[in-house]
Motif scaffolding. Structure first.
Motif, PDB file in Angstrom:
ATOM      1  N   GLN A   1       0.826  -1.195   0.000  1.00 58.72           N
ATOM      2  CA  GLN A   1       0.000   0.000   0.000  1.00 58.72           C
ATOM      3  C   GLN A   1       0.864   1.251   0.000  1.00 58.72           C
ATOM      4  OE1 GLN A   1      -2.758  -0.095   3.197  1.00 58.72           O
ATOM      5  NE2 GLN A   1      -3.735  -1.969   2.515  1.00 58.72           N
ATOM      6  N   VAL A   2       1.284   1.664   1.213  1.00 54.89           N
ATOM      7  CA  VAL A   2       2.101   2.862   1.355  1.00 54.89           C
ATOM      8  C   VAL A   2       3.317   2.531   2.202  1.00 54.89           C
ATOM      9  CG1 VAL A   2       2.192   5.218   2.243  1.00 54.89           C
ATOM     10  CG2 VAL A   2       0.106   4.371   1.146  1.00 54.89           C
ATOM     11  N   GLN A   3       4.467   3.010   1.781  1.00 58.62           N
ATOM     12  CA  GLN A   3       5.693   2.824   2.541  1.00 58.62           C
ATOM     13  C   GLN A   3       6.254   4.189   2.915  1.00 58.62           C
ATOM     14  OE1 GLN A   3       5.554   1.289  -0.771  1.00 58.62           O
ATOM     15  NE2 GLN A   3       4.420  -0.323   0.293  1.00 58.62           N
ATOM     16  N   LEU A   4       6.749   4.281   4.132  1.00 61.24           N
ATOM     17  CA  LEU A   4       7.427   5.483   4.610  1.00 61.24           C
ATOM     18  C   LEU A   4       8.870   5.108   4.913  1.00 61.24           C
ATOM     19  CD1 LEU A   4       4.741   6.828   7.124  1.00 61.24           C
ATOM     20  CD2 LEU A   4       5.029   7.449   4.729  1.00 61.24           C
ATOM     21  N   VAL A   5       9.811   5.823   4.317  1.00 56.93           N
ATOM     22  CA  VAL A   5      11.226   5.516   4.505  1.00 56.93           C
ATOM     23  C   VAL A   5      11.944   6.768   4.980  1.00 56.93           C
ATOM     24  CG1 VAL A   5      13.335   4.727   3.396  1.00 56.93           C
ATOM     25  CG2 VAL A   5      11.132   3.750   2.713  1.00 56.93           C
ATOM     26  N   GLU A   6      12.549   6.647   6.160  1.00 54.56           N
ATOM     27  CA  GLU A   6      13.280   7.776   6.745  1.00 54.56           C
ATOM     28  C   GLU A   6      14.750   7.735   6.350  1.00 54.56           C
ATOM     29  OE1 GLU A   6      10.504   6.178  10.115  1.00 54.56           O
ATOM     30  OE2 GLU A   6      11.892   5.338   8.640  1.00 54.56           O
ATOM     31  N   SER A   7      15.366   8.901   6.387  1.00 48.62           N
ATOM     32  CA  SER A   7      16.807   9.010   6.199  1.00 48.62           C
ATOM     33  C   SER A   7      17.287  10.263   6.910  1.00 48.62           C
ATOM     34  CB  SER A   7      17.170   9.066   4.712  1.00 48.62           C
ATOM     35  OG  SER A   7      16.586  10.194   4.101  1.00 48.62           O
ATOM     36  N   GLY A   8      18.605  10.327   7.132  1.00 48.30           N
ATOM     37  CA  GLY A   8      19.180  11.534   7.692  1.00 48.30           C
ATOM     38  C   GLY A   8      19.593  11.453   9.143  1.00 48.30           C
ATOM     39  N   GLY A   9      19.335  10.341   9.800  1.00 46.82           N
ATOM     40  CA  GLY A   9      19.764  10.225  11.181  1.00 46.82           C
ATOM     41  C   GLY A   9      21.270  10.088  11.285  1.00 46.82           C
ATOM     42  N   GLY A  10      21.781  10.100  12.517  1.00 43.13           N
ATOM     43  CA  GLY A  10      23.206   9.948  12.710  1.00 43.13           C
ATOM     44  C   GLY A  10      23.638  10.430  14.068  1.00 43.13           C
ATOM     45  N   LEU A  11      24.942  10.608  14.196  1.00 44.45           N
ATOM     46  CA  LEU A  11      25.565  11.055  15.444  1.00 44.45           C
ATOM     47  C   LEU A  11      25.995  12.505  15.282  1.00 44.45           C
ATOM     48  CD1 LEU A  11      26.847  10.524  18.234  1.00 44.45           C
ATOM     49  CD2 LEU A  11      28.887   9.714  17.010  1.00 44.45           C
ATOM     50  N   VAL A  12      25.645  13.322  16.252  1.00 42.15           N
ATOM     51  CA  VAL A  12      25.991  14.740  16.195  1.00 42.15           C
ATOM     52  C   VAL A  12      26.293  15.221  17.606  1.00 42.15           C
ATOM     53  CG1 VAL A  12      23.583  15.506  16.415  1.00 42.15           C
ATOM     54  CG2 VAL A  12      25.254  16.987  15.277  1.00 42.15           C
ATOM     55  N   SER A  17      23.217  20.221  14.271  1.00 37.23           N
ATOM     56  CA  SER A  17      21.965  20.127  13.515  1.00 37.23           C
ATOM     57  C   SER A  17      21.932  18.855  12.683  1.00 37.23           C
ATOM     58  CB  SER A  17      21.824  21.333  12.575  1.00 37.23           C
ATOM     59  OG  SER A  17      21.771  22.548  13.293  1.00 37.23           O
ATOM     60  N   LEU A  18      20.733  18.396  12.453  1.00 36.21           N
ATOM     61  CA  LEU A  18      20.486  17.292  11.530  1.00 36.21           C
ATOM     62  C   LEU A  18      19.177  17.570  10.808  1.00 36.21           C
ATOM     63  CD1 LEU A  18      21.249  14.007  13.541  1.00 36.21           C
ATOM     64  CD2 LEU A  18      22.506  14.855  11.569  1.00 36.21           C
ATOM     65  N   ARG A  19      19.054  16.993   9.622  1.00 40.48           N
ATOM     66  CA  ARG A  19      17.806  17.101   8.878  1.00 40.48           C
ATOM     67  C   ARG A  19      17.342  15.699   8.526  1.00 40.48           C
ATOM     68  NH1 ARG A  19      16.408  18.866   2.757  1.00 40.48           N
ATOM     69  NH2 ARG A  19      14.464  20.007   3.124  1.00 40.48           N
ATOM     70  N   GLN A 113      10.280   2.740   9.474  1.00 37.54           N
ATOM     71  CA  GLN A 113      11.072   1.827  10.297  1.00 37.54           C
ATOM     72  C   GLN A 113      11.864   2.557  11.369  1.00 37.54           C
ATOM     73  OE1 GLN A 113      11.083  -1.665  10.148  1.00 37.54           O
ATOM     74  NE2 GLN A 113       9.260  -1.146   8.980  1.00 37.54           N
ATOM     75  N   GLY A 114      12.063   3.836  11.193  1.00 39.08           N
ATOM     76  CA  GLY A 114      12.789   4.608  12.184  1.00 39.08           C
ATOM     77  C   GLY A 114      14.230   4.866  11.789  1.00 39.08           C
ATOM     78  N   THR A 115      14.746   5.981  12.261  1.00 37.42           N
ATOM     79  CA  THR A 115      16.146   6.323  12.051  1.00 37.42           C
ATOM     80  C   THR A 115      16.731   6.825  13.373  1.00 37.42           C
ATOM     81  OG1 THR A 115      17.683   7.602  10.663  1.00 37.42           O
ATOM     82  CG2 THR A 115      15.639   8.697  11.265  1.00 37.42           C
ATOM     83  N   GLN A 116      17.919   6.353  13.692  1.00 42.25           N
ATOM     84  CA  GLN A 116      18.527   6.678  14.980  1.00 42.25           C
ATOM     85  C   GLN A 116      19.174   8.063  14.938  1.00 42.25           C
ATOM     86  OE1 GLN A 116      18.765   4.772  18.006  1.00 42.25           O
ATOM     87  NE2 GLN A 116      19.557   6.724  18.800  1.00 42.25           N
ATOM     88  N   VAL A 117      18.871   8.860  15.949  1.00 41.84           N
ATOM     89  CA  VAL A 117      19.539  10.147  16.154  1.00 41.84           C
ATOM     90  C   VAL A 117      20.221  10.078  17.517  1.00 41.84           C
ATOM     91  CG1 VAL A 117      19.225  12.612  16.534  1.00 41.84           C
ATOM     92  CG2 VAL A 117      17.960  11.449  14.701  1.00 41.84           C
ATOM     93  N   THR A 118      21.517  10.298  17.529  1.00 44.42           N
ATOM     94  CA  THR A 118      22.284  10.276  18.769  1.00 44.42           C
ATOM     95  C   THR A 118      23.010  11.605  18.926  1.00 44.42           C
ATOM     96  OG1 THR A 118      22.622   7.883  18.592  1.00 44.42           O
ATOM     97  CG2 THR A 118      24.061   9.092  20.103  1.00 44.42           C
ATOM     98  N   VAL A 119      22.779  12.248  20.064  1.00 42.31           N
ATOM     99  CA  VAL A 119      23.392  13.541  20.341  1.00 42.31           C
ATOM    100  C   VAL A 119      24.346  13.361  21.518  1.00 42.31           C
ATOM    101  CG1 VAL A 119      23.014  15.972  20.846  1.00 42.31           C
ATOM    102  CG2 VAL A 119      21.293  14.675  19.566  1.00 42.31           C
ATOM    103  N   SER A 120      25.613  13.598  21.266  1.00 37.78           N
ATOM    104  CA  SER A 120      26.616  13.442  22.317  1.00 37.78           C
ATOM    105  C   SER A 120      26.820  14.762  23.058  1.00 37.78           C
ATOM    106  CB  SER A 120      27.934  12.975  21.712  1.00 37.78           C
ATOM    107  OG  SER A 120      28.430  13.941  20.809  1.00 37.78           O
ATOM    108  N   ALA A 121      27.141  14.622  24.330  1.00 34.26           N
ATOM    109  CA  ALA A 121      27.318  15.825  25.167  1.00 34.26           C
ATOM    110  C   ALA A 121      28.628  16.536  24.870  1.00 34.26           C
ATOM    111  CB  ALA A 121      27.263  15.434  26.637  1.00 34.26           C
TER     112      ALA A 121
END
Length: 121
Positions: A1-12, A17-19, A113-121
């Motif tokens: 039917q419909v698929q949602l695909v994320e991108s742009g996550g990462g470590l910062v 900033s991230l988009r 499915q989700g994308t991981q965002v990790t923000v380090s101190a």
């Protein structure tokens, strides 16, 4: 039917900033609402930002003034610009859409499915 695909996550690093981007594909559909949720370790999934029909934008209080949601319906894309990131923003970010495919009577919720965002101190 419909698929949602994320991108742009990462470590910062904190303050960075991230988009995030989310592409919707599949059947033709009408969007009622589209946006982003997140789930931090040990916590429940929570709304981050959602764009609703009519142009209404809903943000979590914790991200107001730092995150901006935008969408391009022609490209079937939704974006989340995240500025001034904090360690507490660390989470898996999920694209969400409340939409009705053209052959269906009722709308339905869809999730990426989700994308991981990790923000380090």
């Amino acid at each position: 039917q419909v698929q949602l695909v994320e991108s742009g996550g990462g470590l910062v690093q904190a303050g960075g900033s991230l988009r995030l981007s989310c592409a919707a594909s599949g059947s033709t559909f009408t969007i009622n609402a589209i946006g982003w949720y997140r789930r931090a370790p040990g916590k429940q999934r929570e709304l981050v930002a959602v764009s609703e029909r009519g142009g209404y934008l809903n943000y979590a209080d914790s991200v107001k003034g730092r995150f901006t949601i935008s969408r391009d319906d022609a490209k079937k894309m939704v974006y989340l610009q995240m500025n001034s990131l904090k360690p507490e923003d660390t989470a898996v970010y999920y694209c969400y859409a409340d939409l009705r495919v053209d052959w269906a009577y009722y709308p339905k919720d869809y999730w990426g499915q989700g994308t991981q965002v990790t923000v380090s101190a």
